[in-house]
Design a protein around this motif. Structure first.
Motif, PDB file in Angstrom:
ATOM      1  N   ASP A  55      -4.708   0.488   7.680  1.00 37.63           N
ATOM      2  CA  ASP A  55      -3.706   1.823   7.875  1.00 37.63           C
ATOM      3  C   ASP A  55      -4.123   2.781   8.700  1.00 37.63           C
ATOM      4  OD1 ASP A  55      -1.636   3.162   6.688  1.00 37.63           O
ATOM      5  OD2 ASP A  55      -3.199   4.569   5.294  1.00 37.63           O
ATOM      6  N   HIS A  96      -6.293   4.093  -0.858  1.00 35.74           N
ATOM      7  CA  HIS A  96      -5.992   3.855   0.693  1.00 35.74           C
ATOM      8  C   HIS A  96      -5.951   5.388   1.474  1.00 35.74           C
ATOM      9  CE1 HIS A  96      -1.395   4.257   0.363  1.00 35.74           C
ATOM     10  NE2 HIS A  96      -1.705   4.558   1.413  1.00 35.74           N
ATOM     11  N   THR A  97      -5.359   6.110   0.766  1.00 41.21           N
ATOM     12  CA  THR A  97      -5.280   7.545   1.420  1.00 41.21           C
ATOM     13  C   THR A  97      -6.641   8.315   1.476  1.00 41.21           C
ATOM     14  OG1 THR A  97      -3.026   7.611   0.868  1.00 41.21           O
ATOM     15  CG2 THR A  97      -4.079   9.754   1.799  1.00 41.21           C
ATOM     16  N   HIS A 143       0.986   9.210  -3.368  1.00 43.65           N
ATOM     17  CA  HIS A 143       1.602   7.716  -3.172  1.00 43.65           C
ATOM     18  C   HIS A 143       0.665   6.848  -3.421  1.00 43.65           C
ATOM     19  CE1 HIS A 143       0.366   8.330   0.991  1.00 43.65           C
ATOM     20  NE2 HIS A 143       0.503   6.827   1.033  1.00 43.65           N
ATOM     21  N   HIS A 200       0.839  -1.178   0.007  1.00 44.75           N
ATOM     22  CA  HIS A 200       0.176   0.009  -0.080  1.00 44.75           C
ATOM     23  C   HIS A 200       0.730   1.323  -0.001  1.00 44.75           C
ATOM     24  CE1 HIS A 200       0.580   0.164   4.380  1.00 44.75           C
ATOM     25  NE2 HIS A 200       0.129   1.400   4.183  1.00 44.75           N
ATOM     26  N   ASP A 201       1.981   1.216   0.575  1.00 46.79           N
ATOM     27  CA  ASP A 201       2.786   2.497   0.800  1.00 46.79           C
ATOM     28  C   ASP A 201       4.151   2.398  -0.210  1.00 46.79           C
ATOM     29  OD1 ASP A 201       1.497   4.364   2.132  1.00 46.79           O
ATOM     30  OD2 ASP A 201       2.372   3.630   4.303  1.00 46.79           O
ATOM     31  N   LYS A 207       5.495   5.519  -1.183  1.00 39.33           N
ATOM     32  CA  LYS A 207       5.740   6.628  -0.251  1.00 39.33           C
ATOM     33  C   LYS A 207       6.955   7.205  -0.493  1.00 39.33           C
ATOM     34  CE  LYS A 207       3.973   8.432   3.685  1.00 39.33           C
ATOM     35  NZ  LYS A 207       2.678   8.974   3.700  1.00 39.33           N
TER      36      LYS A 207
HETATM   37 FE   LIG Z   1      -0.158   5.702   2.645  1.00 39.94          FE
END
Ligand SMILES: [Fe+2]
Ligand SMILES: Nc1ncnc2c1ncn2[C@@H]1O[C@H](COP(=O)(O)OP(=O)(O)O)[C@@H](O)[C@H]1O
Length: 187
Positions: free
Chosen positions: A127, A109-110, A83, A50-51, A54
């Protein structure tokens, strides 16, 4: 791809603290997936990656948004938003993950979005509540996640929007749309 192989890839891409966060998201997401009936393999992949993007240079991520014709608004609401969508793109290109459900969970996801899949909700909430998180309101969302994932989502989105507004920062429209979608559905 096997979970351990995936983990060894992201370990190379992330500083240790972010890798530890990723392990927390993985553990939490697998638990939520069992509870809410989401495919474990998909959850594992989405959580681990997921990151992924980043720590890419901001300019490189902005270039990808432009070149790949992603939503221009991603350039206007703060660099933190890049990201997710850029990560989904890179995980497809560089790792070869093609599962659109997994890629969407990384992509959103953010920000979240209206009408999220259960997989997207699980990653969003994992998260937010993984064990290394310690901010105001996180404990309430941990409790809600045990009862009803939509209630956890409403509270976490509301907390995030309030947090951004207190700092007079812009709020990405899809997040507000996600909130409205969930509230209108509850009525
Ligand atoms: Fe994230
Ligand atoms: N709807 C939004 N609009 C603008 N910025 C947001 C929004 N939601 C989250 N952010 C920003 O993204 C950051 C969190 O990114 P996120 O991917 O959730 O966590 P992480 O830091 O673990 O990658 C927040 O600190 C906030 O600044």
């Amino acid at each position: 791809m096997e979970k351990d192989k995936a983990l060894s890839i992201v370990k190379e891409k992330l500083p240790n603290k972010r890798y530890v966060h990723t392990l927390g998201v993985l553990e939490t997401a697998v638990n939520l997936a069992q509870k809410y009936g989401v495919d474990q393999k998909k959850v594992e992949l989405a959580a681990v990656f997921h990151d992924y993007a980043k720590f890419r240079p901001i300019d490189e991520m902005k270039q990808i948004v432009v070149n790949e014709n992603m939503d221009d608004a991603l350039l206007l609401y703060g660099d933190e938003l890049l990201h997710g969508p850029v990560g989904a793109y890179l995980v497809k290109q560089e790792i070869g993950i093609n599962d659109e459900g997994v890629l969407d969970a990384i992509r959103y996801h953010t920000t979240g979005r209206p009408n999220m899949t259960l997989l997207e909700k699980v990653i969003y909430i994992a998260d937010y509540i993984e064990p290394n998180r310690c901010f105001k309101g996180v404990e309430e969302v941990r409790e809600l996640a045990k009862q009803d994932i939509d209630d956890a989502l409403i509270t976490s989105i509301s907390n995030t929007v309030n947090f951004l507004m207190k700092k007079k920062q812009p709020v990405f429209p899809a997040t507000l749309a996600a909130y409205n979608y969930l509230i209108l559905k509850e009525e």
